[in-house]
Design a protein around this motif. Sequence first.
Motif, PDB file in Angstrom:
ATOM      1  N   TRP A 209       0.829  -1.207   0.000  1.00 46.02           N
ATOM      2  CA  TRP A 209       0.000   0.000   0.000  1.00 46.02           C
ATOM      3  C   TRP A 209       0.868   1.264   0.000  1.00 46.02           C
ATOM      4  O   TRP A 209       0.568   2.246  -0.689  1.00 46.02           O
ATOM      5  CB  TRP A 209      -0.947  -0.002   1.195  1.00 46.02           C
ATOM      6  CG  TRP A 209      -2.278  -0.584   0.866  1.00 46.02           C
ATOM      7  CD1 TRP A 209      -2.769  -1.800   1.241  1.00 46.02           C
ATOM      8  CD2 TRP A 209      -3.303   0.030   0.067  1.00 46.02           C
ATOM      9  NE1 TRP A 209      -4.026  -1.992   0.728  1.00 46.02           N
ATOM     10  CE2 TRP A 209      -4.381  -0.883   0.004  1.00 46.02           C
ATOM     11  CE3 TRP A 209      -3.401   1.239  -0.600  1.00 46.02           C
ATOM     12  CZ2 TRP A 209      -5.554  -0.596  -0.694  1.00 46.02           C
ATOM     13  CZ3 TRP A 209      -4.564   1.532  -1.305  1.00 46.02           C
ATOM     14  CH2 TRP A 209      -5.622   0.614  -1.348  1.00 46.02           C
ATOM     15  N   MET A 210       1.950   1.256   0.780  1.00 49.35           N
ATOM     16  CA  MET A 210       2.838   2.418   0.766  1.00 49.35           C
ATOM     17  C   MET A 210       3.426   2.630  -0.623  1.00 49.35           C
ATOM     18  O   MET A 210       3.508   3.766  -1.112  1.00 49.35           O
ATOM     19  CB  MET A 210       3.949   2.251   1.811  1.00 49.35           C
ATOM     20  CG  MET A 210       3.485   2.383   3.241  1.00 49.35           C
ATOM     21  SD  MET A 210       4.871   2.207   4.400  1.00 49.35           S
ATOM     22  CE  MET A 210       3.980   1.998   5.953  1.00 49.35           C
ATOM     23  N   ALA A 211       3.844   1.539  -1.275  1.00 47.39           N
ATOM     24  CA  ALA A 211       4.382   1.645  -2.632  1.00 47.39           C
ATOM     25  C   ALA A 211       3.334   2.206  -3.582  1.00 47.39           C
ATOM     26  O   ALA A 211       3.621   3.086  -4.414  1.00 47.39           O
ATOM     27  CB  ALA A 211       4.861   0.271  -3.110  1.00 47.39           C
ATOM     28  N   LYS A 212       2.116   1.727  -3.465  1.00 46.79           N
ATOM     29  CA  LYS A 212       1.033   2.205  -4.334  1.00 46.79           C
ATOM     30  C   LYS A 212       0.756   3.690  -4.108  1.00 46.79           C
ATOM     31  O   LYS A 212       0.607   4.468  -5.056  1.00 46.79           O
ATOM     32  CB  LYS A 212      -0.214   1.369  -4.059  1.00 46.79           C
ATOM     33  CG  LYS A 212      -1.343   1.565  -5.065  1.00 46.79           C
ATOM     34  CD  LYS A 212      -2.376   2.564  -4.599  1.00 46.79           C
ATOM     35  CE  LYS A 212      -3.552   2.614  -5.582  1.00 46.79           C
ATOM     36  NZ  LYS A 212      -4.462   3.723  -5.304  1.00 46.79           N
ATOM     37  N   LEU A 213       0.688   4.101  -2.849  1.00 51.18           N
ATOM     38  CA  LEU A 213       0.402   5.504  -2.532  1.00 51.18           C
ATOM     39  C   LEU A 213       1.539   6.411  -2.987  1.00 51.18           C
ATOM     40  O   LEU A 213       1.298   7.547  -3.419  1.00 51.18           O
ATOM     41  CB  LEU A 213       0.157   5.652  -1.030  1.00 51.18           C
ATOM     42  CG  LEU A 213      -1.140   4.996  -0.522  1.00 51.18           C
ATOM     43  CD1 LEU A 213      -1.137   4.914   0.997  1.00 51.18           C
ATOM     44  CD2 LEU A 213      -2.362   5.762  -1.018  1.00 51.18           C
ATOM     45  N   ILE A 214       2.768   5.936  -2.887  1.00 47.77           N
ATOM     46  CA  ILE A 214       3.908   6.708  -3.387  1.00 47.77           C
ATOM     47  C   ILE A 214       3.795   6.899  -4.891  1.00 47.77           C
ATOM     48  O   ILE A 214       3.950   8.013  -5.412  1.00 47.77           O
ATOM     49  CB  ILE A 214       5.229   6.000  -3.020  1.00 47.77           C
ATOM     50  CG1 ILE A 214       5.503   6.146  -1.522  1.00 47.77           C
ATOM     51  CG2 ILE A 214       6.393   6.560  -3.839  1.00 47.77           C
ATOM     52  CD1 ILE A 214       6.634   5.286  -1.009  1.00 47.77           C
ATOM     53  N   ARG A 215       3.492   5.832  -5.621  1.00 46.87           N
ATOM     54  CA  ARG A 215       3.385   5.920  -7.079  1.00 46.87           C
ATOM     55  C   ARG A 215       2.201   6.793  -7.498  1.00 46.87           C
ATOM     56  O   ARG A 215       2.240   7.422  -8.563  1.00 46.87           O
ATOM     57  CB  ARG A 215       3.273   4.528  -7.679  1.00 46.87           C
ATOM     58  CG  ARG A 215       4.529   3.697  -7.516  1.00 46.87           C
ATOM     59  CD  ARG A 215       4.404   2.324  -8.160  1.00 46.87           C
ATOM     60  NE  ARG A 215       4.298   2.455  -9.608  1.00 46.87           N
ATOM     61  CZ  ARG A 215       3.313   1.930 -10.334  1.00 46.87           C
ATOM     62  NH1 ARG A 215       2.326   1.260  -9.747  1.00 46.87           N
ATOM     63  NH2 ARG A 215       3.299   2.079 -11.649  1.00 46.87           N
ATOM     64  N   ASP A 216       1.174   6.855  -6.671  1.00 42.95           N
ATOM     65  CA  ASP A 216       0.021   7.696  -6.978  1.00 42.95           C
ATOM     66  C   ASP A 216       0.368   9.183  -7.028  1.00 42.95           C
ATOM     67  O   ASP A 216      -0.392   9.984  -7.603  1.00 42.95           O
ATOM     68  CB  ASP A 216      -1.083   7.495  -5.935  1.00 42.95           C
ATOM     69  CG  ASP A 216      -1.850   6.190  -6.120  1.00 42.95           C
ATOM     70  OD1 ASP A 216      -1.673   5.538  -7.164  1.00 42.95           O
ATOM     71  OD2 ASP A 216      -2.624   5.836  -5.206  1.00 42.95           O
ATOM     72  N   GLN A 217       1.485   9.578  -6.413  1.00 37.37           N
ATOM     73  CA  GLN A 217       1.846  10.994  -6.347  1.00 37.37           C
ATOM     74  C   GLN A 217       2.561  11.480  -7.605  1.00 37.37           C
ATOM     75  O   GLN A 217       2.798  12.678  -7.756  1.00 37.37           O
ATOM     76  CB  GLN A 217       2.737  11.267  -5.126  1.00 37.37           C
ATOM     77  CG  GLN A 217       2.216  10.726  -3.810  1.00 37.37           C
ATOM     78  CD  GLN A 217       0.753  11.043  -3.569  1.00 37.37           C
ATOM     79  OE1 GLN A 217       0.338  12.182  -3.718  1.00 37.37           O
ATOM     80  NE2 GLN A 217      -0.011  10.032  -3.186  1.00 37.37           N
ATOM     81  N   ASP A 221       7.804  14.334  -6.610  1.00 35.11           N
ATOM     82  CA  ASP A 221       8.712  13.552  -5.780  1.00 35.11           C
ATOM     83  C   ASP A 221       8.040  13.257  -4.437  1.00 35.11           C
ATOM     84  O   ASP A 221       7.110  13.963  -4.018  1.00 35.11           O
ATOM     85  CB  ASP A 221      10.022  14.306  -5.555  1.00 35.11           C
ATOM     86  CG  ASP A 221      10.823  14.481  -6.832  1.00 35.11           C
ATOM     87  OD1 ASP A 221      10.539  13.764  -7.819  1.00 35.11           O
ATOM     88  OD2 ASP A 221      11.732  15.337  -6.840  1.00 35.11           O
ATOM     89  N   VAL A 222       8.556  12.238  -3.751  1.00 33.04           N
ATOM     90  CA  VAL A 222       7.923  11.774  -2.520  1.00 33.04           C
ATOM     91  C   VAL A 222       8.989  11.445  -1.473  1.00 33.04           C
ATOM     92  O   VAL A 222      10.048  10.899  -1.797  1.00 33.04           O
ATOM     93  CB  VAL A 222       7.073  10.506  -2.773  1.00 33.04           C
ATOM     94  CG1 VAL A 222       6.424  10.017  -1.477  1.00 33.04           C
ATOM     95  CG2 VAL A 222       6.006  10.775  -3.828  1.00 33.04           C
ATOM     96  N   VAL A 223       8.684  11.755  -0.218  1.00 33.04           N
ATOM     97  CA  VAL A 223       9.450  11.285   0.932  1.00 33.04           C
ATOM     98  C   VAL A 223       8.533  10.418   1.769  1.00 33.04           C
ATOM     99  O   VAL A 223       7.404  10.819   2.097  1.00 33.04           O
ATOM    100  CB  VAL A 223       9.982  12.450   1.790  1.00 33.04           C
ATOM    101  CG1 VAL A 223      10.561  11.937   3.110  1.00 33.04           C
ATOM    102  CG2 VAL A 223      11.047  13.225   1.030  1.00 33.04           C
TER     103      VAL A 223
END
Length: 287
Positions: A209-217, A221-223
């Motif tokens: 889920w964290m990977a999915k939410l990161i890719r959704d952004q 860029d994401v931290v």
Amino acid sequence: MKTVIFRAGARAALLCSVLALAACGSLSLLKKEAPPAPAPVADTLPNPQVLLLGEVPDNAQGQRLRIAELQRRLAAGWRPVIVMEQFDRENQALLTRAARECADPDCIIRVMEQPRWDWSLYRPVLDLVISYQLNLVAGNLSPADASRIARDGIQWSMPPAMVATYLAAPVPADILEGQRKEVQAARCNMLPDMMVTGVVNAQVARDIWMAKLIRDQAPRDVVLIAGNVHVRKDIGVPRWLKLADPQLNVRSIGYLEQGVGGYQGTFDLTQTMAAQPRPDLCLKFKK
């Protein structure tokens, strides 16, 4: 000063009171007075698309090192989205409103009512979110969802598109074994075998889920602010990010207590700090 008012009923409707199998929170052992943090990790490379910053949740020095690393990058002009393990994804609408309308970190903390964490350690992150007007994303599963996954399997929490992206093949055996070792180590090797698989499944689901939410952004860029196990390259979020998008530029920094071994090569960079004084956490498992 901006203020934000939320009805208690609406807030309560968004929060789950079931805490079984919750992600590991802090131990509330931070002293009020703390020495200055050592220098941050010397990383002169350009900011990656995704920066994963780990933690030992109750280690105050490690938290200061991490915030120094993030603040240095923000001061230089970087404006990533911040994804935090400390908030449950089902509360995203409430978190978005709080981050937009709250004038200080304590307001966000009061509104979100996530009691599993020692918020004295996370106020500096929220202060940066407010000061730099960063988007804030909830990255965790609720305790209720984690309990359901432990009972019914990883795929229960995921729509078909997520399953097709991340679980078209079985979870790799080395991920399951690595997570199994971490789960048992965190519980002093006292967790009954019949419970291990369910807890491992919940941890794997969190990482996906964290990977999915990161890719959704994307394309922003994401931290990610999360525990060290979540940011491990071999069994955590980076592994799932690479599976879904091999070209993604991902960088992971682990924050490890001195004397802790077995993590060679599991992060792109590591920062070490003294162990946080704490009672013997295994006593509760031996009773």
